[in-house]
Design a protein around this motif. Structure first.
Motif, short mmCIF file in Angstrom:
data_model
loop_
_atom_site.label_atom_id
_atom_site.label_comp_id
_atom_site.label_asym_id
_atom_site.label_seq_id
_atom_site.Cartn_x
_atom_site.Cartn_y
_atom_site.Cartn_z
N UNK A 1 0.79 -1.22 0.00
CA UNK A 1 0.00 0.00 0.00
C UNK A 1 0.82 1.27 0.00
N UNK A 2 1.88 1.31 0.82
CA UNK A 2 2.71 2.51 0.85
C UNK A 2 3.33 2.77 -0.51
N UNK A 3 3.72 1.71 -1.21
CA UNK A 3 4.26 1.88 -2.56
C UNK A 3 3.23 2.52 -3.48
N UNK A 4 1.98 2.09 -3.34
CA UNK A 4 0.92 2.68 -4.17
C UNK A 4 0.76 4.16 -3.88
N UNK A 5 0.82 4.53 -2.61
CA UNK A 5 0.74 5.95 -2.27
C UNK A 5 1.89 6.73 -2.89
N UNK A 6 3.11 6.20 -2.76
CA UNK A 6 4.28 6.85 -3.36
C UNK A 6 4.08 7.05 -4.86
N UNK A 7 3.60 6.01 -5.52
CA UNK A 7 3.39 6.06 -6.96
C UNK A 7 2.40 7.17 -7.32
N UNK A 8 1.27 7.20 -6.62
CA UNK A 8 0.23 8.19 -6.93
C UNK A 8 0.73 9.62 -6.68
N UNK A 9 1.43 9.83 -5.57
CA UNK A 9 1.95 11.17 -5.28
C UNK A 9 2.94 11.61 -6.35
N UNK A 10 3.85 10.72 -6.73
CA UNK A 10 4.84 11.06 -7.75
C UNK A 10 4.17 11.30 -9.10
N UNK A 11 3.18 10.46 -9.43
CA UNK A 11 2.47 10.64 -10.70
C UNK A 11 1.80 12.01 -10.75
N UNK A 12 1.17 12.40 -9.65
CA UNK A 12 0.45 13.67 -9.63
C UNK A 12 1.41 14.84 -9.83
N UNK A 13 2.48 14.86 -9.04
CA UNK A 13 3.43 15.96 -9.15
C UNK A 13 4.09 15.99 -10.53
N UNK A 14 4.40 14.80 -11.07
CA UNK A 14 5.03 14.72 -12.38
C UNK A 14 4.07 15.16 -13.48
N UNK A 15 2.80 14.82 -13.31
CA UNK A 15 1.77 15.28 -14.25
C UNK A 15 1.83 16.80 -14.40
N UNK B 1 -8.94 27.49 -2.29
CA UNK B 1 -9.12 28.83 -2.86
C UNK B 1 -7.86 29.67 -2.75
N UNK B 2 -7.06 29.41 -1.74
CA UNK B 2 -5.84 30.19 -1.51
C UNK B 2 -4.60 29.51 -2.07
N UNK B 3 -4.59 28.15 -2.11
CA UNK B 3 -3.35 27.44 -2.41
C UNK B 3 -3.41 26.50 -3.61
N UNK B 4 -4.46 26.57 -4.40
CA UNK B 4 -4.59 25.64 -5.53
C UNK B 4 -3.41 25.73 -6.49
N UNK B 5 -2.85 26.92 -6.65
CA UNK B 5 -1.76 27.11 -7.62
C UNK B 5 -0.51 26.33 -7.26
N UNK B 6 -0.37 25.93 -5.97
CA UNK B 6 0.79 25.17 -5.54
C UNK B 6 0.43 23.78 -5.03
N UNK B 7 -0.81 23.36 -5.30
CA UNK B 7 -1.28 22.06 -4.81
C UNK B 7 -1.43 21.09 -5.96
N UNK B 8 -0.80 19.93 -5.82
CA UNK B 8 -0.91 18.89 -6.84
C UNK B 8 -2.14 18.03 -6.62
N UNK B 9 -2.37 17.59 -5.36
CA UNK B 9 -3.44 16.61 -5.13
C UNK B 9 -3.93 16.64 -3.69
N UNK B 10 -5.14 16.17 -3.54
CA UNK B 10 -5.75 15.89 -2.24
C UNK B 10 -5.89 14.38 -2.15
N UNK B 11 -5.26 13.76 -1.14
CA UNK B 11 -5.33 12.31 -0.97
C UNK B 11 -6.22 12.00 0.22
N UNK B 12 -7.10 11.03 0.07
CA UNK B 12 -8.10 10.75 1.10
C UNK B 12 -8.40 9.26 1.15
N UNK B 13 -8.66 8.75 2.37
CA UNK B 13 -9.19 7.41 2.56
C UNK B 13 -10.71 7.53 2.44
N UNK B 14 -11.32 6.99 1.42
CA UNK B 14 -12.76 7.17 1.25
C UNK B 14 -13.59 6.46 2.32
N UNK B 15 -14.45 7.21 2.96
CA UNK B 15 -15.48 6.76 3.90
C UNK B 15 -14.97 6.27 5.25
#
Length: 440
Positions: A120-134, A213-227
């Motif tokens: 699971x931690x690897x999946x998180x790392x992958x998603x974070x890197x993908x988002x920033x790289x995108x 509203x204040x920080x979107x320009x420097x934000x890549x992603x919001x990560x959340x555990x659903x429910x």
């Protein structure tokens, strides 16, 4: 303290484990007073130790086991694959199990191009890197910050821990971590008196909007555990929060990463928790139940637009990330067998019926004078113990073991997340064991 030069009997697995194995999430000295179970085999939802004692696996071996230990259909799939190919590197090669699994996960999630890791931690790392790289590929390299929920948990590698908000895990390694921002959790236990879970969730979403509203320009992603926030003590919240988060991420051009590592594959009552909010994330992280508890595997799937941002002639534009065992054929065959069982046995529908019956069987637990905030979603049940004192989790664990139940509270929260093959009789036994442990 145990040392390597000590001599133990050939079958003294507990002593040998203490001498040679560094157990996870464990203060090793505590194993002197609370030794680990020496497990010899498993049958369905039961663990059997080296002395033949049986323990009901009430937490699915850290939330991974779906269809019981030694499931004959998953066994057969892995055995068949062993006679073909056990592993081949996925850089420059491919194989049928990884292709078929990727196709099926794509259809089930509405996303595509599965990228594989081993946990699971690897999946998180992958998603974070993908988002920033995108965003870097899109010419917006400044969009590299991340938001997560208060009390959220996304793994314990350095990147994953950066978006985790559990001080016990995080504080020691703070100098190694990248800064991230936590917004208020919609955990329904924190609602004001008289405030509904839905109203509270929407109020928390207002805080997310204010930050974006204040920080979107420097934000890549919001990560959340659903429910359900697992490590937060099975904190449960209303699906409207996810619905609103999707709207806000779209509005402010920020990725939404759904960490379905613990809650995916039916745990919350739908195959994926996001379905209950009617949303599709930009990235979905999957692991734990994906192989039915058999082999390490994780996957991250993204949108076609997300994938397309990496496609081009420049090597550096591609997603240059790898794991030696990426897309392991044995693990993929286990995952395919798991998906077959979901389909052939109509598991989601069957679980809905079991969920109602099991909740009824736990009614006396819910009404216990020590129980607070009894809550339930899908095949997860939890409650807080109002008068828990230091050491409660260990004491409860030992008291449950004496009743033939393997269960490990999170702090003062007792939770139940059994394999889907558990029966009503087994759940009634579990309820009785919990009541005895609460009364001890």
């Amino acid at each position: 303290m145990p040392g390597r030069t000590q001599n133990f009997g050939a079958n003294d697995w507990v002593a040998r484990s203490r001498a040679a194995v560094w157990h996870p999430c464990t203060q090793m000295k505590q194993l002197e007073a609370v030794p680990p179970l020496a497990i010899a085999r498993g049958e369905g939802p039961w663990l059997i130790d080296t002395d033949g004692r049986r323990y009901f696996d009430a937490i699915s071996s850290w939330w991974v086991n779906l269809f019981g230990h030694c499931n004959p259909r998953i066994n057969a799939a892995i055995t068949d694959q062993l006679g073909k190919i056990e592993h081949v590197m996925l850089a420059g090669a491919t194989h049928a199990p990884v292709v078929e699994l990727s196709e099926r996960l794509g259809k089930l999630t509405g996303l595509g191009h599965a990228f594989y890791g081993s946990d699971g931690a690897s999946a998180t790392e992958i998603a974070l890197k993908m988002s920033a790289h995108f965003w870097r590929n899109a010419g917006q390299a400044e969009k590299n910050g991340f938001i997560s929920l208060q009390n959220g948990y996304h793994g314990e590698t350095v990147g994953a821990l950066s978006v985790t908000d559990i001080p016990l895990f995080k504080d020691t390694y703070a100098p190694l971590l990248r800064h991230s921002v936590q917004v208020p959790t919609p955990d329904a236990r924190l609602a004001e008196p008289g405030e509904t879970a839905e109203a509270f969730a929407l109020r928390c979403a207002d805080a997310l909007e204010a930050h974006l509203a204040e920080h979107a320009a420097t934000t890549a992603a919001f990560i959340v555990e659903p429910l359900v926030q697992g490590a937060a003590g099975m904190a449960m919240y209303h699906p409207v929060y996810l619905t609103r988060a999707r709207e806000l991420c779209d509005q402010y051009q920020v990725h939404l990463i759904a960490d379905e590592i613990a809650v995916g594959f039916g745990r919350t009552g739908t195959l994926f928790a996001c379905e209950q909010a009617g949303i599709k994330p930009d990235f979905i992280c999957l692991s734990k139940g994906i192989t039915g508890g058999y082999l390490p595997l994780s996957a991250v799937l993204t949108t076609d637009a997300g994938y397309a941002m990496f496609y081009g002639d420049a090597t550096a534009r591609g997603f240059l990330h790898s794991h030696s065992y990426t897309g392991n054929p044995l693990a993929c065959r286990a995952a395919l067998a798991v998906l077959d069982i979901f389909e052939s046995d109509a598991v989601i529908a069957a679980n809905r019926s079991k969920s109602i019956e099991f909740t009824r069987l736990l009614a006396e637990v819910a009404a216990h004078p020590r129980a607070r905030h009894f809550r339930h979603r899908g095949m997860i049940w939890a409650f807080d113990v109002a008068d828990a004192t230091p050491g409660f989790a260990t004491r409860f664990h030992l008291q449950a073991l004496a009743q033939g139940v393997f269960i490990r509270p999170i702090g003062h929260t007792v939770y139940v997340m059994p394999p889907y093959v558990s029966t009503a009789d087994e759940m009634a036994m579990l309820a009785a064991a919990i009541l005895l442990a609460l009364s001890a």
